[in-house]
Design a protein around this motif. Sequence first.
Motif, PDB file in Angstrom:
ATOM      1  N   TRP A  65       0.841  -1.172   0.000  1.00 30.33           N
ATOM      2  CA  TRP A  65       0.000   0.000   0.000  1.00 30.33           C
ATOM      3  C   TRP A  65       0.883   1.229   0.000  1.00 30.33           C
ATOM      4  O   TRP A  65       2.101   1.133  -0.001  1.00 30.33           O
ATOM      5  CB  TRP A  65      -0.973  -0.023   1.158  1.00 30.33           C
ATOM      6  N   LEU A 113      -4.673   4.648   1.931  1.00 32.12           N
ATOM      7  CA  LEU A 113      -5.500   3.589   1.355  1.00 32.12           C
ATOM      8  C   LEU A 113      -6.406   4.216   0.326  1.00 32.12           C
ATOM      9  O   LEU A 113      -7.171   5.104   0.620  1.00 32.12           O
ATOM     10  CB  LEU A 113      -6.345   2.927   2.435  1.00 32.12           C
ATOM     11  N   SER A 115      -9.461   3.285  -1.614  1.00 31.42           N
ATOM     12  CA  SER A 115     -10.453   2.208  -1.653  1.00 31.42           C
ATOM     13  C   SER A 115     -11.380   2.406  -2.829  1.00 31.42           C
ATOM     14  O   SER A 115     -12.557   2.182  -2.741  1.00 31.42           O
ATOM     15  CB  SER A 115     -11.242   2.196  -0.355  1.00 31.42           C
ATOM     16  N   LEU A 317      -7.834   7.361   2.650  1.00 32.27           N
ATOM     17  CA  LEU A 317      -7.821   7.198   4.103  1.00 32.27           C
ATOM     18  C   LEU A 317      -6.380   7.346   4.564  1.00 32.27           C
ATOM     19  O   LEU A 317      -5.519   6.576   4.155  1.00 32.27           O
ATOM     20  CB  LEU A 317      -8.375   5.825   4.483  1.00 32.27           C
ATOM     21  N   TRP A 319      -3.526   7.644   7.617  1.00 32.66           N
ATOM     22  CA  TRP A 319      -3.296   7.395   9.033  1.00 32.66           C
ATOM     23  C   TRP A 319      -1.818   7.329   9.301  1.00 32.66           C
ATOM     24  O   TRP A 319      -0.992   7.257   8.399  1.00 32.66           O
ATOM     25  CB  TRP A 319      -3.986   6.116   9.491  1.00 32.66           C
ATOM     26  N   LEU A 434      -7.636   2.970  13.586  1.00 33.67           N
ATOM     27  CA  LEU A 434      -7.535   2.591  12.172  1.00 33.67           C
ATOM     28  C   LEU A 434      -8.453   1.443  11.779  1.00 33.67           C
ATOM     29  O   LEU A 434      -9.163   1.541  10.781  1.00 33.67           O
ATOM     30  CB  LEU A 434      -6.083   2.258  11.812  1.00 33.67           C
ATOM     31  N   ARG A 438     -11.170   2.033   8.852  1.00 37.90           N
ATOM     32  CA  ARG A 438     -11.100   1.347   7.576  1.00 37.90           C
ATOM     33  C   ARG A 438     -12.311   0.450   7.369  1.00 37.90           C
ATOM     34  O   ARG A 438     -12.835   0.320   6.268  1.00 37.90           O
ATOM     35  CB  ARG A 438      -9.809   0.544   7.461  1.00 37.90           C
ATOM     36  N   TRP A 441     -15.011   2.893   6.260  1.00 44.02           N
ATOM     37  CA  TRP A 441     -14.903   3.566   4.970  1.00 44.02           C
ATOM     38  C   TRP A 441     -14.696   2.631   3.794  1.00 44.02           C
ATOM     39  O   TRP A 441     -14.813   3.053   2.664  1.00 44.02           O
ATOM     40  CB  TRP A 441     -13.846   4.667   5.013  1.00 44.02           C
ATOM     41  N   THR A 442     -14.370   1.367   4.067  1.00 39.90           N
ATOM     42  CA  THR A 442     -14.368   0.449   2.931  1.00 39.90           C
ATOM     43  C   THR A 442     -15.773  -0.067   2.667  1.00 39.90           C
ATOM     44  O   THR A 442     -16.034  -0.599   1.600  1.00 39.90           O
ATOM     45  CB  THR A 442     -13.419  -0.729   3.157  1.00 39.90           C
ATOM     46  N   GLU A 509      -8.730  -5.260  11.885  1.00 40.21           N
ATOM     47  CA  GLU A 509     -10.102  -5.591  11.498  1.00 40.21           C
ATOM     48  C   GLU A 509     -10.422  -7.041  11.796  1.00 40.21           C
ATOM     49  O   GLU A 509     -11.537  -7.382  12.155  1.00 40.21           O
ATOM     50  CB  GLU A 509     -10.297  -5.287  10.008  1.00 40.21           C
ATOM     51  N   PRO A 529      -9.890  -6.135   3.349  1.00 42.60           N
ATOM     52  CA  PRO A 529     -10.761  -5.040   2.900  1.00 42.60           C
ATOM     53  C   PRO A 529     -11.203  -5.184   1.444  1.00 42.60           C
ATOM     54  O   PRO A 529     -12.248  -4.675   1.058  1.00 42.60           O
ATOM     55  CB  PRO A 529      -9.889  -3.797   3.080  1.00 42.60           C
TER      56      PRO A 529
END
Length: 534
Positions: A65, A113, A115, A317, A319, A434, A438, A441-442, A509, A529
């Motif tokens: 990433w 990120l 997405s 995104l 962070w 985070l 994530r 927002w994903t 996550e 994600p």
Amino acid sequence: MQLGVGEVVRIFGLTSDKGRELNGREATVLTVGDRCHVELAGGDAVSVRNCNLVRAGEYDSDDGWNVGRVAKRQRTEPGSASSSGSSSTALAASSAAPSPAGVSEEGAVWLVLSSYSFPEGCACVANAPIAAAFRSLEKFEVSVQCDDDASEERHFNSEALLYSRAAAVAAGVPFPLSQWMPLGKSGFAYQILSSGSCEALAKFESGRPPTGSDNALRLKNEAGRSMGSAPEKRQLGKVFGLGAKTAIDLVEAAVSVFTAAGCPPLLRLGSLLASLRHFDELQEPVSEAEALEMRRHADFMGGSRTRGRAGHDVDLLLWHATEPNSWGEGEEACVLLPLLRELLLPAGGATGPGLLPKEEARLQLVRRPHAEKQRRDADGARAYLPRRKAAAARDRGSDILHGDWHDKAYGIWRNTAGRHRRIDIVVVAFPDELPYARLTWTGSRTLNRLLRHRAIQLGLHLTANGLTAHPPAGRGRQETTVVLDARPGRERVEVALVGHAPVPDCTSEEEVLRVLAGGTDAFAGIYDPLMRNA
DNA sequence: TGGCAATACTG
DNA sequence: CAGTAT
DNA sequence: GCCA
């Protein structure tokens, strides 16, 4: 940043042709100083400025990433960010000479990120048309009834909710629905599989009211809204800043020429004009190349996520591994505002790539005051996290202090080719938030609703900032038992949370989703994600 | 039979 | 407060 | 409209 000899670091932010090839590579520190000598994997040694290095361990583990320098800021201990005295010298230097985003003296590093793209999202391709049809039905229901259908009895859109859940199931099951279920010959799935559509969808698409489960025409919903003209309402509601309700009103009022000048003043058309002007472009899929370009202008660099279809917008995104998104008073002491200043085009019809200013397009900022964000309770917990009921709950029902404290900007971006694209920028408030940010927002929207609904069932409260216990209203500090781990072959782990305490030990996550799955790996399919297709 | 995700900005 | 946004 |  104090590096030590032997530490593994990652190189980023180099701009020369030669330097660009080094960005993202890991290396071992040979000598320290303003410039460090580092040894690459192949054995080559290069000299790199200290501010272009970061400890490899400070990154989120998502490999490949993007790494970029997007903010000039002083590094402080997260806990002491609000104490003005400790870092006054550096802060003064920062504000005296504000430099563009991406020129970081201290080398603060943020991960990015994008997405904007996801896989087509069906575990079984044979079910794709069923999922698509259900998604379309959901959108039509929202288009004619709104999310809030405004009736007395139910103030939410049950049909849309059920269609969205059905679509999620159809997209998620790993086998063809056709060979599994008792697909009654009048059922949705049977109709879709045999004819490519279904009765309800065909009616919506032709602008007619659909037939309900009682076989009666659904001419109006319980709130008296017409179920007709669904395609027109659905299309109008896509305008950025104009939603389902306004679209319904417009269509119902037979306002046929929407883009004509001199629209009635009841519309909030000021900033909507840009949305209308760029309507067609804003519906187009955004290519990977365009998304990369948008990041480049924020001085973002690195690889990208390339799987799947393009979305119609780009989400960024941002962070940091150890630090919050703001660390003091003033615009310079945060990430988002200097970044926006860098991206924003001047008012007055400037050409070239950048973020359209408020005068020319809808541009919404979401920011909370720094000081409030950094305020801590006596025990050191963030004051904005849900804790206890406000005294006497006098503000009717709003019993908990919540907050989404990630800074955000929603706007319209014009790229170098002159095309306009929706862009959302989100800066994660604190590093440990985070996974929640994530996850939120994903998306998808439906996945968020499913997960948060599940959290409720477990006595928990899931937001973009965290997962906390959510005991029923009432007095006393009640306990909520949470299963952290119930995987076979492992020691079972439970915790009893008192009051609105956060669920501990959720640093990814995967761990959040495991808690929501009652300690199991039932949700393993969406740990990645890229696989969130619900 | 109550509840359906949760939260923020705009006018 | 209603509408729109994520 | 479905479910705890």
